[in-house]
Design an enzyme around this catalytic site. Structure first.
Site, mmCIF file in Angstrom:
data_model
loop_
_atom_site.group_PDB
_atom_site.id
_atom_site.type_symbol
_atom_site.label_atom_id
_atom_site.label_comp_id
_atom_site.label_asym_id
_atom_site.label_seq_id
_atom_site.Cartn_x
_atom_site.Cartn_y
_atom_site.Cartn_z
ATOM 1 N N CYS A 93 0.825 -1.138 -0.037
ATOM 2 C CA CYS A 93 -0.107 0.208 -0.049
ATOM 3 C C CYS A 93 0.950 1.202 -0.084
ATOM 4 O O CYS A 93 1.281 1.879 0.939
ATOM 5 C CB CYS A 93 -0.913 0.076 1.350
ATOM 6 S SG CYS A 93 -2.128 1.413 1.199
ATOM 7 N N CYS A 124 -0.507 4.079 2.161
ATOM 8 C CA CYS A 124 -0.223 3.965 3.588
ATOM 9 C C CYS A 124 1.214 4.261 4.015
ATOM 10 O O CYS A 124 1.551 4.744 4.943
ATOM 11 C CB CYS A 124 -0.450 2.570 3.837
ATOM 12 S SG CYS A 124 -2.235 1.958 3.237
ATOM 13 N N ASP A 125 1.966 3.488 3.464
ATOM 14 C CA ASP A 125 3.400 3.658 3.733
ATOM 15 C C ASP A 125 4.414 4.279 2.823
ATOM 16 O O ASP A 125 5.634 4.509 3.349
ATOM 17 C CB ASP A 125 3.697 1.970 3.579
ATOM 18 C CG ASP A 125 3.025 1.212 4.560
ATOM 19 O OD1 ASP A 125 2.562 1.534 5.610
ATOM 20 O OD2 ASP A 125 2.740 -0.015 4.275
#
Ligand code: NAP
Length: 318
Positions: free
Chosen positions: A132, A135-136
């Site tokens: 992701c 997300c990261d």
């Protein structure tokens, strides 16, 4: 007992919930481990109609949830362990032991990111390996990143990650990319994106401290192994439908996607409907998921009022 239980809260499940709630059917919506589904791991959504300047994925999903709540949909978080489709009402067993009963079920559990299944991958998830980017990506500011895959997801993630990374190397196992031309052009036009085509990933490599230092690949032209240096490895190779918990009762294809009567959301079991990515091997867009959620709710209403003909399930169950 509920008239209808919706399992899954992506655009498909939430649209189904909005329609069911507006039809006064007071649905229960079960939210899994990622409420809101895949769009909550996206930043800007530019192609959902109605938002001239785009909308953030998590905001869009939050709005859909509030809209369903406004009309009386009830939400419950938890993990569905098993569904008993053999008797009516259907019985949904939740992790922790609770059992919920419903006359109809809408399955909208979407699909989950696939992993490569190579050494060094699973043990470094969250510590240098991710599926992701939104997300990261933030954690790799000024660092080198590898993105694996040749589809639209890989192009999108590679382009997105250039916001943070010093460089992004796209590793793909073939020469040709599967991605659409517009997404390819976007990535190719980005000077921070480098290309390592014809390379098959072999292992995620770490240093003596356990810190990810790159992806070991096989060059399919020379047959030699190479290390593509990187601090982070983002895997973007597609998704698997979330249907394991259904057991064998619901008909699926060989990849696990639920088979529905073409043009409808009917599964092989009368009163059980499927919508969104869990039954879509072709389009997999937020808007098509939302559209099929609407269809599922309308199919459900029709079933509950007793005006649905079940010729499909009979055919499919033969
Ligand atoms: P996808 O189109 O199925 O592409 C998966 C890619 O990963 C392929 O290039 C595949 O290689 C590669 N791959 C699969 N397994 C692999 C393995 N074990 N090792 C190495 N490589 C592997 O999946 P996707 O990119 O997630 O896209 C899914 C759908 O969502 C598509 O319909 C896409 O158009 C859509 N989508 C749209 C957007 C957008 O429009 N903004 C963004 C993301 C996704 P091969 O090509 O060799 O098979």
């Amino acid at each position: 007992m509920y008239k209808s239980i919706v399992i899954g809260t992506g655009p498909a499940g939430l649209t189904a919930a909005i329609y069911l709630a507006r039809a006064n059917l007071k649905p229960l919506v079960i939210e899994g481990i990622q409420p809101g589904g895949q769009l909550t791991t996206t930043t800007e959504v530019e192609n959902f109609p109605g938002f001239t300047d785009g909308i953030q994925g998590p905001v869009l999903m939050d709005n859909m949830r509030k809209q369903a709540e406004r009309f009386g949909a009830e939400f419950r978080s938890g993990w569905v362990e098993q569904v008993d489709f053999s008797n009516r009402p259907f019985k949904i067993r939740m992790e922790g032991g609770d059992t919920l009963e419903a006359e109809t079920i809408i399955i909208s559990t979407g699909a989950s990111a696939k992993y490569l299944g190579i050494p060094g991958e699973q043990e470094n998830v969250g510590r240098g390996v991710s599926t992701c980017a939104t997300c990261d990506g933030f954690f790799f500011r000024g660092k080198k990143i590898v993105v694996v895959g040749g589809g639209d997801s890989a192009m999108e993630e590679a382009s997105f990650l250039t916001r943070f990374a010093s460089s992004v190397t796209l590793v793909h196992r073939r020469e040709e990319l599967r991605a659409s031309k517009i997404m390819q052009d976007r990535a190719r036009g980005n000077e921070k994106v480098q290309w390592a085509l014809n390379r098959t990933p072999i292992a995620v490599v770490t240093d003596e401290n356990g810190t990810v230092k790159g992806l070991q690949v096989r060059n399919n032209v020379t047959n030699q192994e190479e290390l593509v240096e990187a601090d982070g490895v983002f895997v973007a190779i597609g998704h698997t439908p979330n249907t394991k918990f259904l057991g064998d009762a619901i008909r699926t294809d060989e990849q696990g996607y639920i088979v529905v009567k073409p043009g409808t959301t009917e599964t092989n079991i009368p009163g059980v409907f499927a919508c969104g990515d869990v039954q879509d091997t072709r389009y997999r867009q937020a808007i098509t998921a939302a559209g099929s959620g609407c269809m599922a709710a309308m199919d459900c209403e029709k079933y509950l009022e007793g005006s649905m003909v079940h010729d499909w399930s009979e055919t499919l169950n033969k």
